[in-house]
Design a protein around this motif. Structure first.
Motif: not given
Length: 798
Positions: A614-629, A666-670
């Motif tokens: 999900n990349w619809n999030r509150p403005r100013g939020e910071t997240v942790s994420l993984y890239t599986y590869t 930030a809104p847009g594309q990750l």
């Protein structure tokens, strides 16, 4: 579902005109009366397969608290394993009016299984039943039918007590019911064919054994005709061999297995995971020396088989056709999403194709035989199977009605004879995690029961090794320095979770061959990459697909640690599996929504982090994420701006997982861009979506006997982007000769009725199961979906 059955049947009909006395199979799946015990006034009309338990209401922790808090807690814990459903008895009724032609024939009822135990009555008389409902059985009713009137067939199905299973079993006539007629004096026995193949250079020997009952007093040799067919594409059948054999009849043995001629096939097309090529055999029996070319057979039987060679060794684990193959699989219970235990081949096929698309090549049938349809599909799709018979060798876990020592001889015989011709089956498993039970028969921690079962199993098949899944693998409760006696006795040492003991146990006991029969998803990727994959057989991830039952606690209705949710929707972690199991370049973004809970199951940590895309999030939020590869390195880009490049970790416990912390939303594309050898090999992008305006429908349908369609619904915005935040209530109806038989959002905590007509989107998706009323074109049916925000949509099921 056998794709050769139609072709074989057409050729068979060309070879002879089926006589009135020859074998006929009548499907009895439609139009049964059903009611719960004590509620005969509330009769429902149902079609089979049917799981009556899945339609029952959920039993919440607050429901029915009439006693003390301790009593209520104990009751809840007893039901959590069984999916928070009450244990019940269900009754099925159907009338049969015998055909006058049956008077000169043998008439059988064939049940694919009754969950969990069952009894069958004809005209008020109990005529048979099952004490272990995962296996089928047949009943001879030749002398019990009353001609010229309706005969009442009544079936009692009992889910047993909560302690009779550790997981959700479902209840009822969950597989096919058939009526079979044969000739009266001679017929092929139940599961009559035993087909073995032996590869010698560029030729293959096909040895066929057929079990026949004959009360005929002929002294002349018997006559069998064996035809082998090869299937190409969808329509072409090639006749490979046509042999007539004349084995000697032993008058003192009415029932006997006859070895027919060995058939040699030049340049055989071998069965493999990548190319699961199948042959079909038709065996016909002719009585009294009848002329094969001029007369009709007394009986016939057909079977599919594959030509392949398997071997096991401590040096290489497992080889298929001389090539090392690593089993990369899952171990799951038999239930299927919102349909529960009901065996719909179309849904089994959907799940298997989904698993294969993510690199899986293996299924362990935990902890009981799956349907025959399931193994047919594994044959066709190239999925390797460890075929398992039991959980525990105790009355409590094997139906609960009779002592296990009384029933295992029938169960082993039925199990092996039913499944031995499937090329997909590469190993037999007789039980699971027995070391925790000191009260097993013979008091030697399972060694003698195993040896007894294996000896009988070898009466019917000696071409595959026999194992038992171990947990724990140690010899006693005081020390884990040595493997238990059972682990040293089985053909394959199958350890649940304890792969770290493979190297040490192998050094002490060089004969041992190792298979990780269960692995936990929270242990990925270490439990895969830390094994010596060149020497082990492989592994099966426990609960790779979420299922009802074995809940970690209300409101969860079941297991939720899988790579795919209850609606078969891939979770982000599924792409970690794909990066390990497949050579296809892979990269996938997984946002950490919730940290893993401290969740221990069976002495093993199973809690996994909750991920999303999900990349619809509150403005100013910071997240942790993984890239599986499985690529060498990954670059993370936000709206085209690089956030850095990181290399794939080299340590086995972190390989294929790259963590990114403090990523500002930030809104847009990750986007994740994967590189190997200095070039881009894979990409994955998630983006901010607008509001949901409609549903995208992906209709999956397979040409199965029930014509069941799976409709995957996804909420999308005006630019057709998935809206992962959509949680609309959907109200469903059908126009045309079909009905909704199941709905599922994938949310394991949902209180929704899985057999209802309403489903709430979960992370923007839901699955709907629609069953056609007969063999009709799908485009004659329309699914109507109504929601408050997106209005009404009509979906043509094409």
């Amino acid at each position: 579902m056998k794709h050769l059955a139609l072709a074989a049947g057409l050729l068979l009909s060309a070879l002879f005109v089926t006589p009135a006395a020859a074998r006929q199979t009548h499907n009895l799946n439609l139009a049964w009366d059903f009611w719960y015990d004590g509620e005969e006034a509330q009769v429902q009309k149902v079609d089979l397969p049917h799981d009556f338990q899945i339609a029952q209401p959920w039993v919440s922790p607050q429901a029915g608290e009439t006693g003390s808090r301790d009593q209520a807690a104990n009751s809840r814990s007893r039901l959590s394993g069984r999916g928070f459903k009450e244990m019940k008895v269900g009754w099925y009724r159907k009338t049969i009016r015998p055909d006058e032609a049956w008077k000169n024939q043998r008439v059988l009822l064939d049940f694919g299984g009754i969950m969990l135990t069952g009894d069958v009555y004809l005209n008020g008389e109990r005529i048979g039943g099952t004490d272990y409902g995962y296996l089928g059985f047949e009943i001879d009713i030749t002398d019990k039918l009353i001609y010229g009137q309706d005969n009442e067939l009544l079936v009692r199905a009992d889910t047993g007590q909560p302690e009779n299973s550790r997981w959700y079993t479902g209840g009822g006539l969950f597989r096919d019911v058939k009526l079979i007629t044969t000739a009266k004096n001679a017929w092929f026995a139940r599961h009559p064919l035993h087909i073995t193949t032996h590869i010698q250079g560029n030729r293959a020997a096909v040895v066929i054994e057929a079990e026949l009952y004959s009360s005929l007093r002929q002294t002349a040799p018997l006559t069998f005709r064996t035809t082998v067919l090869e299937y190409f594409g969808d329509c072409l059948v090639n006749e490979v061999a046509d042999h007539v054999s004349h084995p000697t009849k032993y008058r003192s043995q009415s029932l006997r297995a006859y070895v027919l001629d060995t058939i040699w096939i030049d340049d055989p097309h071998l069965w493999s995971c990548e190319d699961p090529h199948l042959y079909s055999v038709i065996v016909e029996f002719y009585e009294n020396g009848a002329d094969v070319g001029q007369s009709e057979p007394t009986d016939y039987c057909t079977e599919e088989f594959g030509i392949r060679e398997i071997s096991f060794s401590p040096e290489y684990g497992f080889k298929l056709n001389g090539q090392k193959v690593l089993l990369k699989g899952c171990a799951n219970h038999h239930s299927m999403s919102a349909l529960g235990a009901a065996c719909y081949p179309e849904v089994e096929e959907y799940q298997l194709r989904l698993l294969k698309s993510f690199g899986y090549n293996h299924v362990r049938t935990s902890h009981n035989p799956y349907s025959e349809h399931f193994l047919d599909l594994c044959d066709q799709l190239g999925i390797l199977v460890v075929d398992e018979l039991y959980d525990k060798w105790l009355k409590q876990y094997a139906g609960g009605r009779v002592e296990w020592m009384q029933q295992w001889p029938y169960d082993v015989s039925e199990f092996v004879k039913r499944d031995r011709n499937h090329p997909c089956v590469v190993m037999w498993s007789l039980g699971n995690e027995l070391q925790q039970y000191a009260n097993l028969p013979f008091n030697d921690w399972g060694v003698t029961p195993y040896l007894l079962q294996r000896e009988l199993l070898h009466r019917f098949d000696t071409t595959r090794p026999v194992t038992v899944a171990m947990h724990p693998r140690y010899r006693s409760l005081e020390t884990d320095s040595l493997p238990c006696d059972l682990a040293l006795t089985t053909d394959i040492a199958s350890y649940n979770y304890r792969y770290m003991y493979f190297p040490g146990d192998g050094r002490r006991f060089p004969h041992m061959i190792f298979y990780q029969s269960e692995a936990n998803t929270v242990g990925m990727p270490g439990n895969f990459f830390e094994m010596d994959r060149d020497r082990v057989v492989g592994l099966a991830y426990w609960g790779a697909v979420d299922y009802i039952g074995e809940s970690g606690g209300w409101p969860a209705k079941g297991w939720a640690q899988g790579a795919f949710d209850l609606s078969f929707e891939p979770k982000p972690i599924a792409w970690l599996v794909k990066s390990m199991f497949s050579d296809e370049p892979t990269v996938h973004i997984a946002i950490v929504e919730q940290l893993a809970r401290d969740n221990v199951w069976n002495g093993v940590q199973i809690g996994t982090e909750h991920m999303s895309e999900n990349w619809n999030r509150p403005r100013g939020e910071t997240v942790s994420l993984y890239t599986y590869t499985n690529a060498e390195k990954v670059e993370l880009r936000l709206n085209g701006r690089s956030l850095g490049i990181k290399e794939n970790p080299s340590q086995p416990s972190r390989r294929n997982i790259i963590r990114w912390d403090s990523v500002s939303y930030a809104p847009g594309q990750l986007e994740a861009v994967a590189y190997s050898g200095g070039r881009i090999v894979a990409r994955h992008r998630i983006e901010t979506a607008g509001k949901a305006v409609k549903l995208r429908a992906d209709v999956q349908g397979f040409r199965g006997q029930y014509h069941t369609l799976l409709i995957h619904l996804t909420a999308v915005d005006s630019r057709s982007r998935k809206v992962a935040t959509a949680d609309d209530n959907l109200h469903l109806s059908v126009e045309g000769p079909a009905r909704v038989v199941g709905v599922c959002s994938g949310d394991i905590t949902s209180d929704e009725d899985l057999t209802g007509s309403t489903v709430r989107l979960y992370q923007g998706t839901a699955m709907v199961f629609v069953r056609m009323k007969g063999y009709i074109p799908p485009d004659k049916v329309t699914l109507i979906v109504r929601s408050e925000r997106m209005g009404t949509q009509k979906i043509k099921l094409e």
